[in-house]
Design a protein around this motif. Structure first.
Motif, PDB file in Angstrom:
ATOM      1  N   TRP A  67       0.877  -1.278  -0.024  1.00 61.56           N
ATOM      2  CA  TRP A  67      -0.064  -0.082   0.174  1.00 61.56           C
ATOM      3  C   TRP A  67       0.908   1.391  -0.032  1.00 61.56           C
ATOM      4  CZ3 TRP A  67      -4.758  -1.024   3.746  1.00 61.56           C
ATOM      5  CH2 TRP A  67      -5.463  -1.878   3.145  1.00 61.56           C
ATOM      6  N   GLN A  68       0.219   2.500  -0.228  1.00 59.59           N
ATOM      7  CA  GLN A  68       1.120   3.624  -0.270  1.00 59.59           C
ATOM      8  C   GLN A  68       0.479   4.563   1.139  1.00 59.59           C
ATOM      9  OE1 GLN A  68       0.104   4.741  -4.003  1.00 59.59           O
ATOM     10  NE2 GLN A  68       2.106   4.382  -4.755  1.00 59.59           N
ATOM     11  N   THR A  69       1.434   5.417   1.311  1.00 60.31           N
ATOM     12  CA  THR A  69       1.092   6.221   2.433  1.00 60.31           C
ATOM     13  C   THR A  69       0.888   7.534   1.750  1.00 60.31           C
ATOM     14  OG1 THR A  69       2.678   5.082   3.618  1.00 60.31           O
ATOM     15  CG2 THR A  69       1.719   7.006   4.693  1.00 60.31           C
ATOM     16  N   THR A  70      -0.260   8.309   2.092  1.00 59.63           N
ATOM     17  CA  THR A  70      -0.320   9.774   1.707  1.00 59.63           C
ATOM     18  C   THR A  70      -0.134  10.571   2.847  1.00 59.63           C
ATOM     19  OG1 THR A  70      -2.785   9.970   2.054  1.00 59.63           O
ATOM     20  CG2 THR A  70      -1.994   9.118  -0.064  1.00 59.63           C
ATOM     21  N   GLU A  71      -0.375  12.044   2.929  1.00 64.60           N
ATOM     22  CA  GLU A  71      -0.271  12.689   3.782  1.00 64.60           C
ATOM     23  C   GLU A  71      -1.124  12.465   5.038  1.00 64.60           C
ATOM     24  OE1 GLU A  71       0.351  17.394   3.893  1.00 64.60           O
ATOM     25  OE2 GLU A  71       0.563  16.593   2.050  1.00 64.60           O
ATOM     26  N   PHE A  72      -2.250  12.175   4.739  1.00 65.22           N
ATOM     27  CA  PHE A  72      -3.353  11.871   5.832  1.00 65.22           C
ATOM     28  C   PHE A  72      -3.600  10.404   6.200  1.00 65.22           C
ATOM     29  CE2 PHE A  72      -4.175  15.838   3.348  1.00 65.22           C
ATOM     30  CZ  PHE A  72      -3.742  16.713   4.398  1.00 65.22           C
ATOM     31  N   ALA A  73      -3.365   9.353   5.126  1.00 63.92           N
ATOM     32  CA  ALA A  73      -3.870   8.087   5.636  1.00 63.92           C
ATOM     33  C   ALA A  73      -3.007   7.197   4.783  1.00 63.92           C
ATOM     34  CB  ALA A  73      -5.367   8.123   4.891  1.00 63.92           C
ATOM     35  N   ILE A  74      -3.542   5.805   4.922  1.00 65.55           N
ATOM     36  CA  ILE A  74      -2.833   4.951   4.007  1.00 65.55           C
ATOM     37  C   ILE A  74      -3.720   4.168   3.087  1.00 65.55           C
ATOM     38  CG2 ILE A  74      -1.035   4.042   5.780  1.00 65.55           C
ATOM     39  CD1 ILE A  74      -2.754   2.083   6.646  1.00 65.55           C
ATOM     40  N   VAL A  75      -3.344   4.129   2.004  1.00 66.36           N
ATOM     41  CA  VAL A  75      -4.375   3.994   0.900  1.00 66.36           C
ATOM     42  C   VAL A  75      -3.990   2.673   0.079  1.00 66.36           C
ATOM     43  CG1 VAL A  75      -5.437   6.324   0.361  1.00 66.36           C
ATOM     44  CG2 VAL A  75      -3.251   5.369  -0.756  1.00 66.36           C
ATOM     45  N   LEU A 123       5.336   6.277  13.687  1.00 66.35           N
ATOM     46  CA  LEU A 123       4.838   7.387  13.001  1.00 66.35           C
ATOM     47  C   LEU A 123       3.751   7.115  12.132  1.00 66.35           C
ATOM     48  CD1 LEU A 123       8.568   8.151  11.886  1.00 66.35           C
ATOM     49  CD2 LEU A 123       7.138   9.331  13.409  1.00 66.35           C
ATOM     50  N   LEU A 124       2.918   5.972  12.418  1.00 67.62           N
ATOM     51  CA  LEU A 124       1.725   5.602  11.770  1.00 67.62           C
ATOM     52  C   LEU A 124       2.100   5.170  10.242  1.00 67.62           C
ATOM     53  CD1 LEU A 124      -1.170   7.998  13.090  1.00 67.62           C
ATOM     54  CD2 LEU A 124      -0.340   5.657  14.087  1.00 67.62           C
ATOM     55  N   GLN A 125       3.554   5.051   9.861  1.00 61.88           N
ATOM     56  CA  GLN A 125       3.829   4.487   8.394  1.00 61.88           C
ATOM     57  C   GLN A 125       3.571   2.973   8.274  1.00 61.88           C
ATOM     58  OE1 GLN A 125       5.040   6.757   6.306  1.00 61.88           O
ATOM     59  NE2 GLN A 125       4.961   8.598   7.695  1.00 61.88           N
ATOM     60  N   ASN A 158      18.149  -1.580  15.491  1.00 54.83           N
ATOM     61  CA  ASN A 158      17.995  -3.028  14.738  1.00 54.83           C
ATOM     62  C   ASN A 158      16.591  -3.055  14.092  1.00 54.83           C
ATOM     63  OD1 ASN A 158      16.146  -3.198  16.880  1.00 54.83           O
ATOM     64  ND2 ASN A 158      16.828  -5.397  17.500  1.00 54.83           N
ATOM     65  N   VAL A 159      16.526  -4.238  13.481  1.00 50.68           N
ATOM     66  CA  VAL A 159      15.108  -4.084  12.487  1.00 50.68           C
ATOM     67  C   VAL A 159      13.903  -3.956  13.287  1.00 50.68           C
ATOM     68  CG1 VAL A 159      14.066  -5.546  10.669  1.00 50.68           C
ATOM     69  CG2 VAL A 159      16.417  -5.787  10.673  1.00 50.68           C
ATOM     70  N   GLY A 160      13.952  -4.773  14.335  1.00 56.38           N
ATOM     71  CA  GLY A 160      12.640  -4.628  15.084  1.00 56.38           C
ATOM     72  C   GLY A 160      12.470  -2.819  15.410  1.00 56.38           C
ATOM     73  N   ARG A 161      13.456  -2.254  15.649  1.00 50.52           N
ATOM     74  CA  ARG A 161      13.129  -0.985  16.066  1.00 50.52           C
ATOM     75  C   ARG A 161      12.822  -0.014  14.904  1.00 50.52           C
ATOM     76  NH1 ARG A 161      16.856   2.947  19.129  1.00 50.52           N
ATOM     77  NH2 ARG A 161      15.156   3.815  19.115  1.00 50.52           N
ATOM     78  N   LEU A 162      13.468  -0.348  13.547  1.00 48.39           N
ATOM     79  CA  LEU A 162      12.912   0.249  12.495  1.00 48.39           C
ATOM     80  C   LEU A 162      11.562   0.181  12.248  1.00 48.39           C
ATOM     81  CD1 LEU A 162      15.257   1.383  10.461  1.00 48.39           C
ATOM     82  CD2 LEU A 162      15.068  -0.657   8.890  1.00 48.39           C
ATOM     83  N   ILE A 163      11.038  -1.260  12.455  1.00 53.86           N
ATOM     84  CA  ILE A 163       9.620  -1.444  12.436  1.00 53.86           C
ATOM     85  C   ILE A 163       8.739  -0.693  13.290  1.00 53.86           C
ATOM     86  CG2 ILE A 163       7.543  -3.118  12.443  1.00 53.86           C
ATOM     87  CD1 ILE A 163       9.859  -5.150  11.733  1.00 53.86           C
ATOM     88  N   SER A 164       9.222  -0.804  14.648  1.00 55.36           N
ATOM     89  CA  SER A 164       8.454   0.071  15.673  1.00 55.36           C
ATOM     90  C   SER A 164       8.442   1.452  15.497  1.00 55.36           C
ATOM     91  CB  SER A 164       8.733  -0.378  17.042  1.00 55.36           C
ATOM     92  OG  SER A 164       9.942   0.261  17.533  1.00 55.36           O
ATOM     93  N   ASN A 165       9.463   2.025  15.147  1.00 54.12           N
ATOM     94  CA  ASN A 165       9.650   3.430  14.700  1.00 54.12           C
ATOM     95  C   ASN A 165       8.551   3.849  13.796  1.00 54.12           C
ATOM     96  OD1 ASN A 165      11.518   3.842  16.538  1.00 54.12           O
ATOM     97  ND2 ASN A 165      13.280   4.056  15.177  1.00 54.12           N
ATOM     98  N   ASP A 166       8.367   3.049  12.548  1.00 53.96           N
ATOM     99  CA  ASP A 166       7.647   3.295  11.454  1.00 53.96           C
ATOM    100  C   ASP A 166       6.168   3.348  12.072  1.00 53.96           C
ATOM    101  OD1 ASP A 166       8.940   4.136   9.279  1.00 53.96           O
ATOM    102  OD2 ASP A 166       9.004   2.015   8.491  1.00 53.96           O
ATOM    103  N   ILE A 167       5.931   2.242  13.011  1.00 49.85           N
ATOM    104  CA  ILE A 167       4.476   2.204  13.491  1.00 49.85           C
ATOM    105  C   ILE A 167       4.189   3.393  14.400  1.00 49.85           C
ATOM    106  CG2 ILE A 167       3.125   0.813  15.338  1.00 49.85           C
ATOM    107  CD1 ILE A 167       4.561  -1.767  14.323  1.00 49.85           C
TER     108      ILE A 167
END
Lengths: 286, 278
Positions: A39-47, A252-254, A241-250
């Motif tokens: 999926w893609q992320t726009t400014e306001f939502a994930i589509v 940021l709602l990415q 580490n990879v897990g932190r990469l994922i949790s950081n994105d989470i």
């Protein structure tokens, strides 16, 4: 019954609660992650979309490669340490303790921390490793250092220390389990054949313990590869580490980007396990 | 007393160091939780007080520790009961070969080795997309089961691998129905192991963090609450909490182990004497 045997029907009926839980909370979530990773992320939502942009970004970024390398490094160092410590402890319990009651008691002593909170076990290193902690005070008192060492806490050192502290049990238990099944006559035979204690260890016990070592290895590697909280807490958010990469994105709602990283992590872990499983039949070892 | 080789003493020393390594830090925070009122997170102790324990029981400045404890306790019991029932059923299923058993086994193993954050993320995404609110008793409950059930099933494998089927044959020969055989023969024999499964179910749930992180919703479980505290609490109150929850864990473990021990003794006392005669 036509085609489907009775055993199969009974089997699936008895296993149905397990199937429901695993389908709803393991298989479906993973499918969702795979789908969302496109999926893609726009400014306001994930589509919803079918785009490789998350993966392109992931593989195109130098950070990803560095973080994956760091994750492997944590995994390999932790594996080597937990294996040497775990093997030694299991060997001691299995071959040097003669009373079965003492053996059970000491084994429980090693496993009880597994049933207590990981977070608290991490926190409990602070008074030990901190700038004014016990380790620094002791080293200062002994005159081994002139000023407090800074790298004890919130460093890669403390991360690996915590991993070893938390996960050595996962080596001790399966290795001990395999060692207890070794026929003691083989050890006698080795001794009668003139083998020294060390030769018996290397040529008899070690090869026979391989399945336990493999199971412990699978546990430790997957736990370290998928970790995000130990690295975050013990490095004071300074290491990744990879897990932190994922949790950081989470954070940021990415979610699409987090999902893509999660898919790559999952594939990495599954490939590692597939390789390790070639050396051991888990069901035979229980 | 037979002479011990020198390696025995070296290894004993190593083992003692290992135990010290395992328990030392926990003991340290237990001592520091009695830190005096002006004391900090590290030694030296500035007096001895129960100040930090008292603070735990007062109105909380941040968070809701007792609410979190109640939720974690309730969730632990839910997970425990479900884990025991589901593991026993699945364990019975796996005793006979059935089509697809291999796949189910590998999915269960996958559940154990999959990075926890994936379960958290995936379940969170499903609930989000379906417009449902994540809650510890629904999404959190399911996510934790993906961690406890594989342990439960593996224990059941170990149990049934050692189970002597002649007991069941005897029951069948006496005319017991399949259900009666399970209820009156199999379950009583495996009861001590079920306590073990229950112990895994409760404690793993009670301490679970990663799989509950995105699935517990707005009401935290205790580990989440404690983790939240690590970022904004800088007094020994966090050690006091850590000490209390660890004591609670030890208490639970003690109760379970005692039960196993008593059940095993009871079995040994009341068990059959078949084969014991000359």
């Amino acid at each position: 019954m036509n085609g489907v045997s009775r055993a199969t029907v009974t089997g699936w009926l008895l296993a149905s609660p397990l199937v429901v839980v695993l389908a709803g909370f393991l298989v479906l979530p993973i499918i969702t992650i795979v789908v969302v990773s496109f999926w893609q992320t726009t400014e306001f939502a994930i589509v919803p979309a079918f785009s490789f942009e998350n993966y392109e970004f992931l593989f195109g970024s130098a950070v990803t490669w560095k973080v994956f390398a760091a994750t492997f490094r944590y995994a390999v160092i932790t594996w080597a340490l937990t294996l040497s410590i775990g093997f030694t402890v299991a060997y001691y319990l299995a071959f040097h303790i003669r009373s079965q009651n003492v053996q059970i008691a000491l084994f429980l002593l090693c496993t009880i921390p597994f049933w207590t909170s990981n977070i608290i076990r991490m926190i409990s290193w602070i008074p030990f490793l901190g700038r004014n902690g016990l380790a620094n005070q002791t080293l200062l008192d002994w005159g081994m250092i002139d000023e407090p060492v800074e790298w004890l806490l919130y460093s890669d050192f403390s991360v690996i220390l915590a991993f070893v502290h938390l996960y050595t049990l996962f080596m001790v238990v399966p290795i001990f389990n395999t060692m207890m099944r070794i026929d003691r006559k083989l050890l006698e035979a080795a001794r009668d054949g003139g083998a020294s204690g060390f030769q018996t260890l290397v040529h008899v016990i070690l090869p026979l313990t391989k399945p336990g070592i493999m199971i412990g290895t699978i546990f430790v590697l997957t736990l370290v590869m998928g970790d995000f909280i130990t690295v975050r807490f013990m490095s004071g958010s300074q290491s990744a580490n990879v897990g932190r990469l994922i949790s950081n994105d989470i954070g940021l709602l990415q979610y699409p980007s987090a999902s893509a990283t999660a898919v790559v992590l999952l594939c990495t872990v599954l490939i590692m396990i597939a390789i390790l499983l070639r050396f051991v039949n888990i069901r035979k070892e229980l | 007393m037979e002479h011990r080789p020198r390696s025995f003493y070296v290894l004993t020393a190593f083992f003692c160091l290992f135990v010290l390594f395992l328990y030392g830090p926990t003991l340290t925070i237990a001592i520091l939780s009695f830190q005096g009122e002006s004391g900090g997170l590290t030694f030296p102790m500035r007096g001895v007080s129960l100040n930090w324990f008292r603070e735990l029981f007062q109105q909380q400045a941040v968070g809701d520790i007792w609410g979190a404890f109640r939720r974690s306790f309730a969730l632990g019991l839910m997970v425990m009961v479900t884990t025991v029932v589901v593991s026993v059923m699945a364990g019975l299923a796996f005793r006979k070969r059935f089509a697809g058993a291999g796949v189910l086994f590998y999915v269960t193993i996958a559940s154990l080795v999959i990075p926890s954050i994936l379960v958290s993320l995936g379940v969170g995404l499903i609930f989000g997309q379906a417009g449902l609110t994540v809650h510890w008793a629904t999404s959190g409950f399911g996510s934790q089961l993906t961690w406890t059930l594989p342990f439960g099933l593996l224990i059941m494998f170990a149990v049934f691998n050692r189970f002597d089927p002649s007991y069941e044959e005897a029951a069948r020969d006496q005319g017991a129905s399949p259900w009666q055989t399970v209820r009156h023969v199999v379950l009583p024999i495996i009861a001590p192991s079920l306590i073990g499964v229950a112990l895994f179910g409760f404690t793993l749930s009670y301490d679970e963090f990663a799989r509950t992180l995105l699935t517990a919703g707005s009401y935290n479980t205790l580990p989440l609450e404690i983790f939240g505290m690590t970022t904004n609490v800088t007094t020994p109150v966090i050690y006091a909490l850590g000490t209390l929850t660890t004591l609670f864990s030890f208490l639970i473990i003690g109760v379970f182990l005692l039960t196993v021990w008593m059940l095993a003794r009871r079995q040994a006392r009341l068990g059959s004497d078949a084969g014991m005669g000359v």
